[in-house]
Design an enzyme around this catalytic site. Structure first.
Site, PDB file in Angstrom:
ATOM      1  N   LYS A  11       1.257  -1.372   0.127  1.00 51.80           N
ATOM      2  CA  LYS A  11      -0.274  -0.334  -0.247  1.00 51.80           C
ATOM      3  C   LYS A  11       1.053   0.985   0.180  1.00 51.80           C
ATOM      4  O   LYS A  11       1.972   1.440   0.017  1.00 51.80           O
ATOM      5  CB  LYS A  11      -1.168   0.181   1.454  1.00 51.80           C
ATOM      6  N   ASP A 139      -2.598  -1.515  10.884  1.00 51.27           N
ATOM      7  CA  ASP A 139      -2.807  -0.847   9.509  1.00 51.27           C
ATOM      8  C   ASP A 139      -3.328  -2.196   8.465  1.00 51.27           C
ATOM      9  O   ASP A 139      -3.695  -2.083   7.213  1.00 51.27           O
ATOM     10  CB  ASP A 139      -1.199  -1.268   8.190  1.00 51.27           C
TER      11      ASP A 139
END
Length: 288
Positions: A11, A139
């Site tokens: 990401k 996350d």
């Protein structure tokens, strides 16, 4: 249970604000997560004859411990559901560590999704699985989703959002620099926690605070001022991306990876080649 191969993508943070230090010691964030298919880790899962967890990582043997988020995902899921199959995991590590790309979190999320599918009636709803993921790492919940999302809190409060990068080319630069996230937060606290709002370290010459084409708001990363001071070469990478035509360039997470968004593919290729000549690993992705 059959053997399986999972792909764990990376990401980037298209935007990252540190809003302050919370009473629980964590930092309140506002960030825009965006998934990228490259680089990615591969997770090969094979059944184990007993009910334990084993991991091998040829590239990074230091990851073969119970502190690995893969083990924590397996253990946490088993405690929550009662489903804890014995597995042997072979991890092929391609996402740079200490690069702000979420590799460990992505690994954990990939394993959680696989376990949930294998668990049958013991499986959890997506909402419950996200809650479980937040206990493993801030996350991890994002990687359970299928697309971009704004995140608040410590990163676990997710709001899916459409981000239109169609036709753009993403250049991801991954220098051989490891930035420790705990150090970055501590350094930010030392410099800014008592000072209130601040300006990000940007180049006026290239107007790096211009909005990205994906958002009407300015897109910045509050870690840049801290990390660029410690590692000036990262600022140079950002400037290289911008001078080669990136409409937006920023660091991802707490670094050290940086990305540039290009509307012209040839310019993106030129930027990547310029950085590769400096020995920097580059990934180029055409956005759907």
């Amino acid at each position: 249970m059959q053997a399986a191969t999972l792909i764990a993508p990376a990401k980037i943070n298209l935007h990252l604000e540190i809003l302050g230090l919370r009473d629980d010691g964590y930092h309140e964030l506002r960030t825009l997560f965006y998934p990228v298919p490259m680089p990615c880790d591969l997770i090969e899962i094979m059944p184990s004859p007993d009910h334990d967890f084993y991991i091998r990582c040829a590239e990074r043997p230091e990851l073969e411990t119970t502190s690995n988020l893969l083990y924590k995902a397996w253990k946490t899921f088993g405690e929550a559901t009662g489903y804890r199959p014995g597995i042997f995991v072979a991890l092929t590590k391609r996402i740079p560590m200490g690069g702000g790309l979420g590799g460990g979190s992505s690994n954990a999320a990939a394993l959680l999704k696989w376990l949930n599918d294998e668990a049958g009636d013991k499986g959890l709803s997506l909402e419950a699985l996200i809650g479980l993921a937040a206990r493993i790492g801030a996350d991890v919940p994002f990687f359970l989703l299928d697309g971009p999302a704004w995140a608040g809190g410590i990163g676990e409060e997710l709001t899916p959002v459409e981000v239109d990068l169609s036709g753009a080319t993403l250049v991801l630069a991954c220098p051989d620099i490891h930035v420790d996230t705990a150090w970055a937060f501590g350094a930010w606290d030392d410099k800014y926690a008592a000072a209130g709002p601040h300006e990000s370290l940007t180049s006026e010459r290239w107007n790096t605070k211009n909005p990205s084409p994906v958002s009407p708001r300015e897109m910045t990363n509050d870690f840049e001022s801290i990390v660029f001071e410690e590692h000036p070469s990262l600022r140079d990478i950002k400037e290289t991306l911008l001078t080669h035509g990136a409409e937006h360039a920023a660091m991802s997470g707490s670094g050290a990876s940086l990305f540039g968004i290009f509307r012209d593919r040839d310019s993106a290729t030129s930027a990547g080649q310029a950085l590769e000549k400096q020995g920097i690993e580059i990934f180029q992705v055409d956005c759907p």
